[in-house]
Design a protein around this motif. Structure first.
Motif, short mmCIF file in Angstrom:
data_model
loop_
_atom_site.label_atom_id
_atom_site.label_comp_id
_atom_site.label_asym_id
_atom_site.label_seq_id
_atom_site.Cartn_x
_atom_site.Cartn_y
_atom_site.Cartn_z
N ALA A 94 35.25 30.66 -21.33
CA ALA A 94 34.73 32.03 -21.43
C ALA A 94 35.32 33.13 -20.87
O ALA A 94 35.34 34.30 -21.12
N SER A 95 35.86 32.89 -19.54
CA SER A 95 36.59 33.92 -18.92
C SER A 95 38.09 34.02 -19.29
O SER A 95 38.43 33.26 -20.23
N ASP A 96 38.86 35.15 -18.65
CA ASP A 96 40.05 35.31 -19.19
C ASP A 96 41.25 34.64 -18.11
O ASP A 96 42.35 34.73 -18.15
N VAL A 97 40.62 33.59 -17.57
CA VAL A 97 41.49 32.76 -16.35
C VAL A 97 42.66 32.09 -17.02
O VAL A 97 43.77 32.07 -16.43
N LEU A 98 42.49 31.76 -18.41
CA LEU A 98 43.40 30.85 -19.03
C LEU A 98 44.18 31.64 -19.95
O LEU A 98 45.28 31.14 -20.45
N LEU A 99 44.05 32.93 -20.10
CA LEU A 99 44.98 33.62 -20.98
C LEU A 99 46.29 33.86 -20.09
O LEU A 99 46.38 33.80 -18.87
N TRP A 100 47.17 33.85 -20.87
CA TRP A 100 48.52 33.98 -20.58
C TRP A 100 49.50 35.05 -21.46
O TRP A 100 50.03 34.60 -22.23
N LYS A 101 49.07 36.29 -21.11
CA LYS A 101 49.61 37.38 -21.75
C LYS A 101 50.93 37.65 -21.70
O LYS A 101 51.54 38.12 -22.86
N PRO A 102 51.76 37.21 -20.78
CA PRO A 102 53.37 37.48 -20.81
C PRO A 102 54.06 36.55 -21.94
O PRO A 102 55.10 36.95 -22.59
N ARG A 103 53.22 35.55 -22.43
CA ARG A 103 53.94 34.95 -23.53
C ARG A 103 53.80 35.72 -24.93
O ARG A 103 52.87 36.22 -25.08
N ARG A 104 54.75 35.40 -25.69
CA ARG A 104 54.58 35.84 -26.94
C ARG A 104 54.51 35.15 -28.21
O ARG A 104 55.54 34.15 -28.44
N PRO A 105 53.48 35.05 -29.02
CA PRO A 105 52.15 35.62 -28.81
C PRO A 105 51.38 35.11 -27.64
O PRO A 105 51.51 34.13 -27.08
N ALA A 106 50.56 36.33 -27.13
CA ALA A 106 49.55 35.86 -26.12
C ALA A 106 48.75 34.79 -26.34
O ALA A 106 48.45 34.44 -27.68
N GLY A 107 48.18 33.91 -25.54
CA GLY A 107 47.27 32.70 -25.63
C GLY A 107 46.79 32.09 -24.51
O GLY A 107 47.10 32.61 -23.66
N ARG A 108 46.20 31.02 -24.75
CA ARG A 108 45.65 30.38 -23.37
C ARG A 108 46.52 29.18 -23.08
O ARG A 108 47.15 28.33 -23.82
N ASP A 109 46.82 28.94 -21.70
CA ASP A 109 47.56 27.98 -21.02
C ASP A 109 46.41 26.69 -20.99
O ASP A 109 46.09 26.57 -20.00
N TRP A 110 46.40 25.77 -21.88
CA TRP A 110 45.30 24.75 -21.95
C TRP A 110 46.01 23.83 -20.88
O TRP A 110 45.08 22.88 -20.21
N ARG A 111 47.01 23.57 -20.41
CA ARG A 111 47.41 22.71 -19.37
C ARG A 111 46.76 22.82 -18.50
O ARG A 111 46.50 21.61 -17.63
N ARG A 112 46.39 23.95 -17.80
CA ARG A 112 45.73 24.12 -16.60
C ARG A 112 44.20 23.49 -16.71
O ARG A 112 43.61 23.40 -15.53
N GLN A 113 43.94 23.13 -17.64
CA GLN A 113 42.60 22.43 -18.00
C GLN A 113 42.47 20.95 -18.05
O GLN A 113 41.55 20.43 -17.87
N LEU A 114 43.89 20.29 -17.97
CA LEU A 114 43.97 19.09 -18.17
C LEU A 114 43.34 18.23 -16.96
O LEU A 114 42.60 17.44 -17.25
N PRO A 115 43.53 18.75 -15.62
CA PRO A 115 42.99 17.90 -14.72
C PRO A 115 41.28 17.93 -14.76
O PRO A 115 40.72 16.84 -14.41
N LEU A 116 40.74 18.83 -15.37
CA LEU A 116 39.24 18.67 -15.56
C LEU A 116 38.92 17.74 -16.62
O LEU A 116 38.05 17.02 -16.55
N LEU A 117 39.82 17.61 -17.78
CA LEU A 117 39.64 16.72 -18.62
C LEU A 117 39.77 15.60 -18.23
O LEU A 117 38.97 14.49 -18.52
N ALA A 118 40.65 15.05 -17.31
CA ALA A 118 40.97 13.79 -16.61
C ALA A 118 39.84 13.34 -15.81
O ALA A 118 39.48 12.25 -15.68
N ASP A 119 39.21 14.36 -14.87
CA ASP A 119 38.07 14.04 -14.26
C ASP A 119 36.78 13.59 -14.87
O ASP A 119 36.25 12.77 -14.79
N LEU A 120 36.70 14.25 -16.17
CA LEU A 120 35.55 13.93 -17.10
C LEU A 120 35.71 12.51 -17.67
O LEU A 120 34.95 11.84 -17.57
#
Length: 791
Positions: A423-449
């Motif tokens: 819900a926050s803007d923590v995963l937003l990666w604005k320098p990329r074109r087009p801007a989007g979310r960097d989902w890789r940074r959530q992979l450790p949470l997924l592994a813990d789950l």
């Protein structure tokens, strides 16, 4: 000690060492004045050594001298001149002391062995080459691989929670408790180690403080890292030293009241002679914090986890990202030390308690690490953090540790953290074109789950707790339609979208959890429809007083709530074919937007698949179908002037399902009522139509990315279709089994953009028949076009 760059005033404690007695006598060298080597000024002397490099301006080449001096201090000797035999003396002592577990950290290129016969946990339980060859694995199911990571975990030989005793090597598993390890420690080390450990950790706290660079005489981080490396090495030689190091790390420190769950400020630097003051004393959380090394509860026991609030361990965990701004040496050394100490049972319990209690703060700091903003840690890569190293696997794959954590709310913490980050803007990666979310940074949470859900009993706990299930379904609903891409119409895109790769990897990992979570449905299909309050009755404090509900009814509710939270954008289309009860269907979006991620619909499809595979699941499926047909939603929204005509047509065709506020009101409000089955049908149908449009070359101006995504969506090798396309088809089949046939066919034609053609075909058939009505099944022309697209 002029060689360290800072002269130290000589005293009678710094006289030349005359002799060292044989190791069997457990005594250290005598000083010429008759006193023993160890004195109370060892911490202040060590502090001077650690900070000497600041005066000389360089610490290059001093790390080996520091470690040699620490060996001398550990033996109770004075480092006034080099004694090359100190390290060998410690090695000789270590050879005569029993070891509980190996705990050797794996480095890149190491051979790592698996044994399914001996492993108690999951496939992350492994042993090193030396321990494997020294054990008897005749007739066992074994395999090996080469470590490709610099931090590849540690050897589990000797750890009864991870490895069967029959698979222990001859060197490990001979000591089973902290008290036994301390009793086996040579007396000189037992008295000299605590002040040395306390002093080194106090310098670590100073070195990792945000204002360390401005503090008076700070220790060089490279020397501090060398000192931590020395602790890790010596803890690997003596289990008793590992216990003492755990005491030092878990000892509470005095933090200001109301310290938030964020990297807390460093405590005021003590005077040189008081570096160890306060460590191990009461404080921090304000509660009675029993030292973890005094508790010998088994992992499977029911004792509460130790309180680590306000401890040095908590401080260093929360500063992990912050300390990396000043260099990688200290955090890397601390990570190696944690891995070494995690082989000690009591420390593993304390580390698990501290890590999970601060899980949200650690996850957010990890996700913020690589964001290129001035107020964040732009010099730190997210792949370098302790959180990304998956150190949590050292305790999250142990049933005896995980179940108490689950019962105290860790699963809720995991789900809440993932929802808040999304819900926050923590995963937003604005320098990329087009801007989007960097989902890789959530992979450790997924592994813990995944680690947690793999523990037997956790899936049933989640399915039986209404609040947990609602949180899980809410998270899936929140992630609906992410990474939506718009079709380029006029010009070719300047930069092709690459963010879809991270999104695909994340959702493939997420949807692979469905099989694990829904595993209890095979044994008991009634879990899908039985009252949740009855399921959770054996769990104290869970599900009490809730209304009877079920897994899939809650999924329906989440689906409805998600639909109602979306803006009511376009008016529905009216299917006016004769024989059809004037269906209202969503317009096609295949030619404008596409998103391949429908996690909630796929969870419903996976649950349906489980019920169909279970004996007795047919009755539960019938209940689910009834629930989908009875649950409905009324969707309201503002009506723009350009859409008034379409809404008036829908209200005229189906007044019980759509309407528009009075003409005099401004702005006018539209509403649309439909069943949950229609909401379930919409997403997968629209995606199927968009995939057909991509394969029909309608998205060529978006580059190769859309076609690559379609290929992965329906891929059979590797079988990604089992996680994406197949659950979508199951969701469509469930909705189609509930809805009237004319509604399903109208939705099909609308999603694929063939509804106007269907109307034209129906009108032509009616004209040829000399009448004004035609059955929907007679529209063979439109059906053949749809079949061509589906093919």
């Amino acid at each position: 000690l002029h060689s360290w760059g800072r002269p130290v005033r000589p005293s009678h404690h710094l006289r030349r060492v005359q002799d060292i007695h044989p190791p069997g006598t457990w005594t250290c060298g005598d000083m010429s004045d008759g006193s023993t080597g160890h004195t109370d000024d060892s911490p202040s002397l060590l502090t001077s050594i650690l900070r000497a490099s600041s005066a000389s301006g360089s610490s290059r080449g001093l790390a080996p001298k520091l470690k040699a001096s620490l060996d001398l201090l550990l033996l109770g000797l004075r480092p006034d001149e080099e004694y090359a035999e100190a390290g060998k003396e410690l090695d000789r002592l270590a050879a005569s002391v029993p070891k509980s577990s190996c705990g050797r950290g794996f480095q890149k290129g190491d051979v790592i062995w698996k044994c399914k016969t001996c492993a108690i946990g999951d496939d992350t339980c492994v042993v090193c080459q030396e321990c494997f060859q020294d054990a008897d694995h005749t007739g066992h199911d074994v395999s090996f691989y080469i470590s490709r990571a610099t931090d590849g975990g540690c050897c589990d030989c000797g750890d009864e929670s991870a490895w069967d005793r029959k698979g222990f090597c001859s060197r490990h598993g001979r000591s089973h408790s902290s008290s036994e390890a301390l009793a086996a420690l040579p007396p000189p080390l037992a008295s000299t180690a605590p002040p040395l450990f306390d002093t080194i950790l106090s310098e670590v706290v100073r070195a990792t403080a945000s204002g360390a660079s401005s503090s008076r005489d700070p220790a060089d981080p490279r020397l501090v890292a060398a000192a931590v490396d020395w602790i890790e090495k010596r803890c690997g030689s003596f289990d008793g030293l590992a216990v003492l190091a755990a005491q030092a790390l878990c000892g509470p420190i005095c933090l200001p009241a109301g310290t938030p769950s964020a990297p807390p400020p460093a405590p005021a630097a003590p005077a040189s002679g008081e570096a160890q003051a306060g460590f191990g004393a009461s404080g921090g959380c304000g509660e009675s914090c029993a030292p973890v090394w005094e508790s010998e509860a088994r992992d499977s026991g029911g004792e509460p986890f130790p309180c680590t609030r306000g401890s040095i361990l908590e401080l260093l965990l929360l500063r992990d990202v912050q300390m990396r701004d000043a260099g990688r040496e200290v955090p890397k050394a601390l990570q190696d030390l944690y891995l070494r100490l995690l082989s000690e049972r009591s420390f593993k319990r304390a580390f698990a308690a501290c890590y999970t209690a601060n899980y949200g703060a650690l996850a957010r700091a990890h996700c913020e690490a690589a964001l290129p903003n001035e107020d964040r840690h732009r010099g730190v890569a997210a792949e370098e953090t302790l959180f990304s190293s998956q150190i949590s696997v050292q305790f999250l794959n142990r049933p005896g540790l995980v179940m108490p954590l689950v019962q105290t709310g860790f699963v809720r913490t995991l789900l809440t953290t993932m929802r808040e980050l999304h819900a926050s803007d923590v995963l937003l990666w604005k320098p990329r074109r087009p801007a989007g979310r960097d989902w890789r940074r959530q992979l450790p949470l997924l592994a813990d789950l995944r680690f947690v859900l793999a523990i037997e009993g956790v899936p049933k706990e989640l399915l039986g707790d209404v609040q947990l299930l609602q949180s899980w379904l809410g998270m899936l609903a929140q992630m609906h339609g992410v990474d939506t891409q718009e079709r380029a119409v006029h010009e070719h895109v300047a930069h092709e979208n690459e963010m879809w790769i991270g999104a695909f990897n994340f959702f493939i990992g997420l949807q692979s959890l469905y099989t694990v979570l829904l595993k209890p449905l095979l044994a008991s299909p009634a879990l899908a429809t039985a009252p949740a309050a009855a399921l959770s009755a054996p769990l104290a404090g869970h599900g009490a007083g809730v209304e009877p509900c079920s897994l899939l009814v809650l999924a329906i509710t989440a689906l409805v709530e998600r639909e109602m939270s979306q803006p009511l954008s376009q008016p529905p289309l009216v299917c006016r074919t004769a024989g059809c009860s004037h269906c209202l269907v969503p317009p096609s979006r295949a030619a404008t937007t596409i998103s391949f991620h429908l996690p909630l619909e796929r969870f419903v499809g996976a649950a349906v698949q489980r019920l169909a595979a279970a004996r007795g699941g047919e009755e539960e499926l019938a209940k689910v179908a009834h629930a989908f047909s009875s649950e409905g939603l009324r969707h309201e929204g503002a009506c723009g002037a350009e859409a008034e005509a379409a809404w008036l047509a829908a209200a005229e065709a189906c007044p019980e399902r759509a309407g528009l506020s009075a003409a005099g009101e401004a702005p006018r409000t539209a509403w649309w009522r439909r069943s949950a089955a229609e909401a379930l049908l919409d997403g997968p149908l629209q995606l199927a139509a968009a995939a057909a449009a991509v394969e029909g070359n309608l998205w060529v101006r978006n580059g190769t990315a859309p076609r690559q995504q379609v290929h992965n969506y329906a891929s059979t090798s590797p079988p990604l279709c089992r996680l994406m396309a197949d659950p979508d088809r199951l969701a469509v089949q469930l909705a189609a089994a509930v809805l009237p046939p004319d509604t399903v066919l109208a939705a099909l034609f609308s999603a694929f953009g063939y509804l106007p053609l269907l109307h034209a075909a129906a009108a032509e058939v009616a004209h040829e028949a000399g009448g004004d009505k035609v059955d929907l099944a007679d529209a063979a022309g439109g059906a053949s076009l749809l079949g061509h697209a589906l093919g």
